[in-house]
Design a protein around this motif. Structure first.
Motif, PDB file in Angstrom:
ATOM      1  N   ASP A 152      -7.896  11.354   7.295  1.00 26.13           N
ATOM      2  CA  ASP A 152      -9.136  11.083   6.587  1.00 26.13           C
ATOM      3  C   ASP A 152      -9.342   9.584   6.434  1.00 26.13           C
ATOM      4  O   ASP A 152      -8.405   8.819   6.199  1.00 26.13           O
ATOM      5  N   PHE A 153     -10.622   9.145   6.548  1.00 25.52           N
ATOM      6  CA  PHE A 153     -10.941   7.724   6.414  1.00 25.52           C
ATOM      7  C   PHE A 153     -10.578   7.217   5.024  1.00 25.52           C
ATOM      8  O   PHE A 153     -10.103   6.098   4.855  1.00 25.52           O
ATOM      9  N   THR A 154     -10.783   8.072   4.022  1.00 29.01           N
ATOM     10  CA  THR A 154     -10.427   7.667   2.654  1.00 29.01           C
ATOM     11  C   THR A 154      -8.929   7.441   2.528  1.00 29.01           C
ATOM     12  O   THR A 154      -8.488   6.519   1.828  1.00 29.01           O
ATOM     13  N   SER A 155      -8.137   8.250   3.210  1.00 23.30           N
ATOM     14  CA  SER A 155      -6.686   8.084   3.174  1.00 23.30           C
ATOM     15  C   SER A 155      -6.277   6.762   3.804  1.00 23.30           C
ATOM     16  O   SER A 155      -5.385   6.067   3.307  1.00 23.30           O
ATOM     17  N   VAL A 156      -6.938   6.406   4.911  1.00 20.23           N
ATOM     18  CA  VAL A 156      -6.629   5.132   5.572  1.00 20.23           C
ATOM     19  C   VAL A 156      -6.938   3.965   4.646  1.00 20.23           C
ATOM     20  O   VAL A 156      -6.139   3.029   4.502  1.00 20.23           O
ATOM     21  N   ILE A 157      -8.106   4.013   3.991  1.00 24.95           N
ATOM     22  CA  ILE A 157      -8.480   2.940   3.061  1.00 24.95           C
ATOM     23  C   ILE A 157      -7.481   2.873   1.909  1.00 24.95           C
ATOM     24  O   ILE A 157      -7.081   1.769   1.484  1.00 24.95           O
ATOM     25  N   SER A 158      -7.056   4.007   1.403  1.00 22.19           N
ATOM     26  CA  SER A 158      -6.099   4.027   0.298  1.00 22.19           C
ATOM     27  C   SER A 158      -4.769   3.409   0.707  1.00 22.19           C
ATOM     28  O   SER A 158      -4.163   2.656  -0.062  1.00 22.19           O
ATOM     29  N   GLU A 159      -4.329   3.717   1.923  1.00 23.59           N
ATOM     30  CA  GLU A 159      -3.070   3.144   2.401  1.00 23.59           C
ATOM     31  C   GLU A 159      -3.183   1.641   2.573  1.00 23.59           C
ATOM     32  O   GLU A 159      -2.262   0.890   2.223  1.00 23.59           O
ATOM     33  N   ILE A 160      -4.315   1.172   3.117  1.00 23.30           N
ATOM     34  CA  ILE A 160      -4.519  -0.273   3.281  1.00 23.30           C
ATOM     35  C   ILE A 160      -4.512  -0.973   1.933  1.00 23.30           C
ATOM     36  O   ILE A 160      -3.871  -2.012   1.750  1.00 23.30           O
ATOM     37  N   MET A 161      -5.213  -0.390   0.955  1.00 22.17           N
ATOM     38  CA  MET A 161      -5.244  -0.987  -0.380  1.00 22.17           C
ATOM     39  C   MET A 161      -3.864  -0.988  -1.018  1.00 22.17           C
ATOM     40  O   MET A 161      -3.504  -1.928  -1.737  1.00 22.17           O
ATOM     41  N   MET A 162      -3.077   0.054  -0.739  1.00 23.02           N
ATOM     42  CA  MET A 162      -1.722   0.121  -1.291  1.00 23.02           C
ATOM     43  C   MET A 162      -0.872  -1.029  -0.762  1.00 23.02           C
ATOM     44  O   MET A 162      -0.172  -1.714  -1.527  1.00 23.02           O
ATOM     45  N   TYR A 163      -0.938  -1.281   0.574  1.00 18.85           N
ATOM     46  CA  TYR A 163      -0.135  -2.348   1.156  1.00 18.85           C
ATOM     47  C   TYR A 163      -0.625  -3.729   0.702  1.00 18.85           C
ATOM     48  O   TYR A 163       0.181  -4.638   0.479  1.00 18.85           O
ATOM     49  N   ILE A 164      -1.938  -3.894   0.565  1.00 19.08           N
ATOM     50  CA  ILE A 164      -2.467  -5.165   0.054  1.00 19.08           C
ATOM     51  C   ILE A 164      -1.962  -5.408  -1.364  1.00 19.08           C
ATOM     52  O   ILE A 164      -1.557  -6.534  -1.713  1.00 19.08           O
ATOM     53  N   LEU A 165      -1.964  -4.361  -2.176  1.00 19.70           N
ATOM     54  CA  LEU A 165      -1.473  -4.495  -3.544  1.00 19.70           C
ATOM     55  C   LEU A 165       0.013  -4.833  -3.574  1.00 19.70           C
ATOM     56  O   LEU A 165       0.455  -5.678  -4.366  1.00 19.70           O
ATOM     57  N   LEU A 166       0.797  -4.202  -2.697  1.00 21.27           N
ATOM     58  CA  LEU A 166       2.228  -4.501  -2.638  1.00 21.27           C
ATOM     59  C   LEU A 166       2.475  -5.944  -2.222  1.00 21.27           C
ATOM     60  O   LEU A 166       3.342  -6.624  -2.789  1.00 21.27           O
ATOM     61  N   VAL A 167       1.721  -6.433  -1.236  1.00 22.04           N
ATOM     62  CA  VAL A 167       1.875  -7.826  -0.801  1.00 22.04           C
ATOM     63  C   VAL A 167       1.503  -8.781  -1.928  1.00 22.04           C
ATOM     64  O   VAL A 167       2.206  -9.774  -2.182  1.00 22.04           O
ATOM     65  N   PHE A 168       0.402  -8.480  -2.620  1.00 22.44           N
ATOM     66  CA  PHE A 168      -0.031  -9.338  -3.725  1.00 22.44           C
ATOM     67  C   PHE A 168       1.016  -9.375  -4.836  1.00 22.44           C
ATOM     68  O   PHE A 168       1.358 -10.460  -5.356  1.00 22.44           O
ATOM     69  N   LEU A 169       1.556  -8.224  -5.195  1.00 18.46           N
ATOM     70  CA  LEU A 169       2.564  -8.178  -6.254  1.00 18.46           C
ATOM     71  C   LEU A 169       3.844  -8.897  -5.841  1.00 18.46           C
ATOM     72  O   LEU A 169       4.475  -9.577  -6.661  1.00 18.46           O
ATOM     73  N   THR A 170       4.215  -8.785  -4.555  1.00 23.65           N
ATOM     74  CA  THR A 170       5.412  -9.478  -4.067  1.00 23.65           C
ATOM     75  C   THR A 170       5.236 -10.991  -4.132  1.00 23.65           C
ATOM     76  O   THR A 170       6.133 -11.720  -4.583  1.00 23.65           O
TER      77      THR A 170
END
Length: 215
Positions: A152-170
């Motif tokens: 699902d496109f929504t799942s792809v967007i959610s995964e991208i946002m998850m990795y962006i958030l992880l990079v930002f927090l790191t």
């Protein structure tokens, strides 16, 4: 990678269920329109009644229409369940609620030939003292059966946002660690300089540095 979307979906589902129990409100949620071959597909059909309209006799009729074909009855609920013979024989399961506001059915072991339009007809005869009015409503479900589940496109967007958030927090954590390390280092250097300056002062000057005590 699909863990986060599943958690989000599960959390959303639990929130809807919790809200339904707390508010006791019927919500007419649309059915899903895509199924995967070999799985079970619930055809959701919800028809809400007001509290003063709960006493009623309900008749539910399910129809199926293939592409370019005509409607054919596949299931009926009239005080008892009745499955019509045909392509869905032995593959339909009643999932309705006791109050007959949810009159859904489930298609077991979905095949590619099950794609088409499903119609849910609800007929209610309300039992009032003076008269017995009759009301009808319909729900259409355009079902598409696919061989494999697509991402699902929504799942792809959610995964991208998850990795962006992880990079930002790191990065934020690294910056905080560097800042704290430099702050501690400067404090230690200042303490060492003060200690070195104090040791460099002659003994007689150290005695003069003492603060006189007033009597």
């Amino acid at each position: 990678m699909a863990v986060l979307p599943r958690l989000v979906c599960a959390s959303s589902f639990m929130l809807v269920v919790w809200a339904g129990f707390c508010s006791a409100v019927c919500v007419e949620v649309p059915s899903e329109t895509e199924a995967v071959q070999g799985t079970h597909m619930k055809l959701l059909c919800i028809s809400c009644m007001k509290r003063e309209e709960v006493t009623a006799t309900t008749v539910v009729e399910w129809f199926y229409r293939p592409e370019g074909g005509k409607d054919e009855p596949i299931y009926e609920y009239r005080k008892t369940n009745h499955e019509f013979p045909g392509r869905f024989s032995g593959r339909l399961q009643w999932n309705g609620s006791k109050d007959m506001q949810d009159v859904s059915i489930t298609v077991l072991n979905v095949t590619l030939n099950d794609s088409g339009i499903y119609t849910c007809n609800i007929t209610r005869e309300f039992e009032f003292e003076i008269h017995r009015p009759l009301f009808t409503s319909s729900r259409l479900i355009h079902l598409t059966v696919v061989e494999e589940a697509g991402e699902d496109f929504t799942s792809v967007i959610s995964e991208i946002m998850m990795y962006i958030l992880l990079v930002f927090l790191t990065l934020w954590l690294l910056i905080e660690m560097v800042y704290c390390y430099r702050k501690v280092s400067k404090a230690e250097e200042a303490a060492q300089e003060n200690a070195t300056d104090y040791l460099a002062i002659p003994s007689e000057n150290k005695e003069n540095c003492a603060v006189p005590v007033e009597e």
